[in-house]
Write a protein that holds these residues in place. Structure first.
Motif, PDB file in Angstrom:
ATOM      1  N   ALA A 126      -8.816 -21.790  26.458  1.00 34.93           N
ATOM      2  CA  ALA A 126      -9.228 -22.086  25.092  1.00 34.93           C
ATOM      3  C   ALA A 126      -8.661 -23.398  24.571  1.00 34.93           C
ATOM      4  N   GLY A 127      -8.114 -24.233  25.455  1.00 38.54           N
ATOM      5  CA  GLY A 127      -7.567 -25.513  25.042  1.00 38.54           C
ATOM      6  C   GLY A 127      -6.072 -25.437  24.783  1.00 38.54           C
ATOM      7  N   GLY A 128      -5.546 -26.477  24.158  1.00 31.59           N
ATOM      8  CA  GLY A 128      -4.120 -26.517  23.872  1.00 31.59           C
ATOM      9  C   GLY A 128      -3.715 -25.521  22.806  1.00 31.59           C
ATOM     10  N   ASN A 129      -2.437 -25.200  22.767  1.00 35.87           N
ATOM     11  CA  ASN A 129      -1.913 -24.248  21.796  1.00 35.87           C
ATOM     12  C   ASN A 129      -1.674 -24.973  20.470  1.00 35.87           C
ATOM     13  N   PRO A 133      -8.462 -34.062  48.300  1.00 36.09           N
ATOM     14  CA  PRO A 133      -9.454 -34.350  49.336  1.00 36.09           C
ATOM     15  C   PRO A 133     -10.374 -33.168  49.628  1.00 36.09           C
ATOM     16  N   VAL A 134     -10.058 -32.009  49.031  1.00 39.38           N
ATOM     17  CA  VAL A 134     -10.859 -30.801  49.270  1.00 39.38           C
ATOM     18  C   VAL A 134     -11.632 -30.444  48.004  1.00 39.38           C
ATOM     19  N   PRO A 135     -12.735 -29.711  48.121  1.00 40.96           N
ATOM     20  CA  PRO A 135     -13.532 -29.354  46.955  1.00 40.96           C
ATOM     21  C   PRO A 135     -12.754 -28.517  45.939  1.00 40.96           C
ATOM     22  N   VAL A 136     -13.050 -28.771  44.661  1.00 41.60           N
ATOM     23  CA  VAL A 136     -12.426 -28.054  43.555  1.00 41.60           C
ATOM     24  C   VAL A 136     -13.490 -27.179  42.885  1.00 41.60           C
ATOM     25  N   VAL A 137     -13.234 -25.884  42.836  1.00 45.16           N
ATOM     26  CA  VAL A 137     -14.158 -24.921  42.240  1.00 45.16           C
ATOM     27  C   VAL A 137     -13.513 -24.334  40.985  1.00 45.16           C
ATOM     28  N   ALA A 138     -14.273 -24.239  39.893  1.00 43.57           N
ATOM     29  CA  ALA A 138     -13.763 -23.636  38.664  1.00 43.57           C
ATOM     30  C   ALA A 138     -14.500 -22.332  38.381  1.00 43.57           C
ATOM     31  N   ALA A 139     -13.742 -21.272  38.138  1.00 40.39           N
ATOM     32  CA  ALA A 139     -14.307 -19.972  37.761  1.00 40.39           C
ATOM     33  C   ALA A 139     -14.249 -19.882  36.240  1.00 40.39           C
ATOM     34  N   VAL A 140     -15.376 -20.166  35.590  1.00 39.78           N
ATOM     35  CA  VAL A 140     -15.385 -20.381  34.136  1.00 39.78           C
ATOM     36  C   VAL A 140     -15.892 -19.145  33.400  1.00 39.78           C
ATOM     37  N   GLN A 141     -15.001 -18.184  33.190  1.00 39.36           N
ATOM     38  CA  GLN A 141     -15.366 -17.001  32.422  1.00 39.36           C
ATOM     39  C   GLN A 141     -15.052 -17.237  30.947  1.00 39.36           C
ATOM     40  N   GLY A 142     -15.872 -16.682  30.068  1.00 38.69           N
ATOM     41  CA  GLY A 142     -15.601 -16.792  28.640  1.00 38.69           C
ATOM     42  C   GLY A 142     -15.642 -18.227  28.142  1.00 38.69           C
ATOM     43  N   TRP A 143     -14.679 -18.554  27.294  1.00 35.43           N
ATOM     44  CA  TRP A 143     -14.641 -19.880  26.674  1.00 35.43           C
ATOM     45  C   TRP A 143     -13.919 -20.918  27.535  1.00 35.43           C
ATOM     46  N   ALA A 144     -14.444 -22.129  27.510  1.00 31.16           N
ATOM     47  CA  ALA A 144     -13.756 -23.314  28.033  1.00 31.16           C
ATOM     48  C   ALA A 144     -13.820 -24.332  26.911  1.00 31.16           C
ATOM     49  N   ALA A 145     -12.734 -24.459  26.167  1.00 32.79           N
ATOM     50  CA  ALA A 145     -12.717 -25.322  24.987  1.00 32.79           C
ATOM     51  C   ALA A 145     -11.627 -26.378  25.122  1.00 32.79           C
ATOM     52  N   GLY A 146     -11.815 -27.494  24.420  1.00 36.36           N
ATOM     53  CA  GLY A 146     -10.819 -28.557  24.437  1.00 36.36           C
ATOM     54  C   GLY A 146     -10.509 -28.994  25.854  1.00 36.36           C
ATOM     55  N   ALA A 147      -9.217 -29.016  26.179  1.00 34.47           N
ATOM     56  CA  ALA A 147      -8.805 -29.428  27.518  1.00 34.47           C
ATOM     57  C   ALA A 147      -9.343 -28.493  28.595  1.00 34.47           C
ATOM     58  N   GLY A 148      -9.669 -27.247  28.220  1.00 31.13           N
ATOM     59  CA  GLY A 148     -10.305 -26.337  29.171  1.00 31.13           C
ATOM     60  C   GLY A 148     -11.667 -26.850  29.588  1.00 31.13           C
ATOM     61  N   PRO A 188     -16.058 -28.949  22.893  1.00 32.75           N
ATOM     62  CA  PRO A 188     -14.986 -29.960  22.882  1.00 32.75           C
ATOM     63  C   PRO A 188     -13.807 -29.530  22.013  1.00 32.75           C
ATOM     64  N   ALA A 189     -14.093 -29.036  20.809  1.00 34.45           N
ATOM     65  CA  ALA A 189     -13.096 -28.459  19.892  1.00 34.45           C
ATOM     66  C   ALA A 189     -12.137 -29.471  19.265  1.00 34.45           C
ATOM     67  N   TYR A 190     -12.233 -30.731  19.620  1.00 33.46           N
ATOM     68  CA  TYR A 190     -11.308 -31.724  19.065  1.00 33.46           C
ATOM     69  C   TYR A 190     -11.586 -32.048  17.596  1.00 33.46           C
ATOM     70  N   PRO A 191     -12.849 -32.268  17.181  1.00 37.44           N
ATOM     71  CA  PRO A 191     -13.085 -32.578  15.769  1.00 37.44           C
ATOM     72  C   PRO A 191     -12.602 -31.496  14.823  1.00 37.44           C
ATOM     73  N   GLY A 192     -12.627 -30.249  15.255  1.00 39.00           N
ATOM     74  CA  GLY A 192     -12.217 -29.140  14.407  1.00 39.00           C
ATOM     75  C   GLY A 192     -10.760 -29.204  13.988  1.00 39.00           C
ATOM     76  N   ILE A 193      -9.929 -29.895  14.788  1.00 45.18           N
ATOM     77  CA  ILE A 193      -8.515 -30.034  14.425  1.00 45.18           C
ATOM     78  C   ILE A 193      -8.139 -31.502  14.209  1.00 45.18           C
ATOM     79  N   GLY A 194      -9.161 -32.359  14.079  1.00 46.12           N
ATOM     80  CA  GLY A 194      -8.913 -33.755  13.736  1.00 46.12           C
ATOM     81  C   GLY A 194      -8.274 -34.588  14.830  1.00 46.12           C
TER      82      GLY A 194
END
Length: 262
Positions: free
Chosen positions: A63-66, A98-113, A133-139
């Motif tokens: 959910a991004g940064g705390n 050098p190896v493939p990166v896979v993301a398991a994206v369950q639920g929300w991925a916000a901000g840095a997520g 993105p979620a950045y504008p919401g916290i300025g």
């Protein structure tokens, strides 16, 4: 570790480096103990690792940064500078993988997520996956490379709209514009992502590394330069152990055995 769950920060299981980046603690916000452990693991990557899996241990990917930690900092600017430095060390290590990166994206991925989703080679979500993105919401302005990666995925114009309007992107739209590779049932997101990661462990690892290098340089290369790089790459691959095994197996009508090759 700052999390309330006994979640391994980084562990190699059957050739997959599994990196947890958030837990259910603090609303699945990014855990920097886990991030820093992940950076160390990525920098120490050895030949036994054939893929990297990014995952969150809670209901959301991340959910991004705390934000409560942001607010509690005596010097918020200094605190965010430090956290961005740690995150960007992780992003650089991830980009250098050098190896493939896979993301398991369950639920929300916000901000840095969401930045981490943009950094993955393959991102698999479910019908309930949402990105923001979620950045504008916290300025605040973006971090984690989002201002670099997002335009390269969706195009400059669409990236501006997504960032400036703080758009919530559902799973179907995320697949359509390339933020997610595809979706599966929500309950299958992690299992399917792990299955895909395992295919890279048993596949032609040198080929994947070569592909990643070509793709990484292509945005700034001319077509002429890219054609030269592809010619050099395929010629070198043809004489490599991986290339020889692949061609010989095709001719012999058998399944190639890439394990142990480099």
């Amino acid at each position: 570790m700052s999390t309330t769950e006994p979640v391994p920060a980084a562990e190699v299981i059957d050739g997959v480096l599994q990196l947890t980046i958030a837990t259910s603690a603090a609303g699945t916000s990014m855990d920097f103990d886990l991030i820093n452990a992940g950076t160390a693991a990525l920098r120490a990557l050895d030949a036994g690792v054939g893929a990297v899996l990014l995952t969150g241990a809670g209901a959301n990917f991340c959910a991004g940064g705390n934000v409560r930690h942001f607010a509690a900092a005596e010097d918020r600017g200094a605190y965010l500078y430090e956290k961005a430095t740690e995150l960007h060390d992780f992003m650089r290590a991830l980009a250098a993988s050098p190896v493939p990166v896979v993301a398991a994206v369950q639920g929300w991925a916000a901000g840095a997520g969401m930045s981490l989703v943009c950094a993955a080679d393959i991102a698999i979500g479910g019908p309930s996956t949402k990105l923001r993105p979620a950045y504008p919401g916290i300025g605040l302005s973006p971090d984690g490379g989002m201002s670099w990666s997002l335009p390269r995925i969706v195009g400059a114009s669409r990236a501006k709209e997504i960032l400036l309007t703080d758009a919530v992107i559902d799973a179907e739209e995320a697949v359509r514009i390339g933020l997610l590779s595809r979706t599966v049932a929500d309950e299958d997101v992690r299992a399917e992502s792990l299955r895909v990661a395992h295919t890279f462990v048993t596949g032609p690892r040198a080929t994947y590394t070569g592909m990643k290098k070509l793709l990484a340089q292509s945005p700034t290369a001319t077509l002429d330069q890219q054609l030269d790089s592809e010619r050099a790459g395929i010629a070198a691959a043809a004489n490599s152990r991986t290339g020889r095994e692949g061609v010989d197996a095709f001719v012999a009508k058998r399944k190639p055995d890439y394990l142990g090759l480099s």
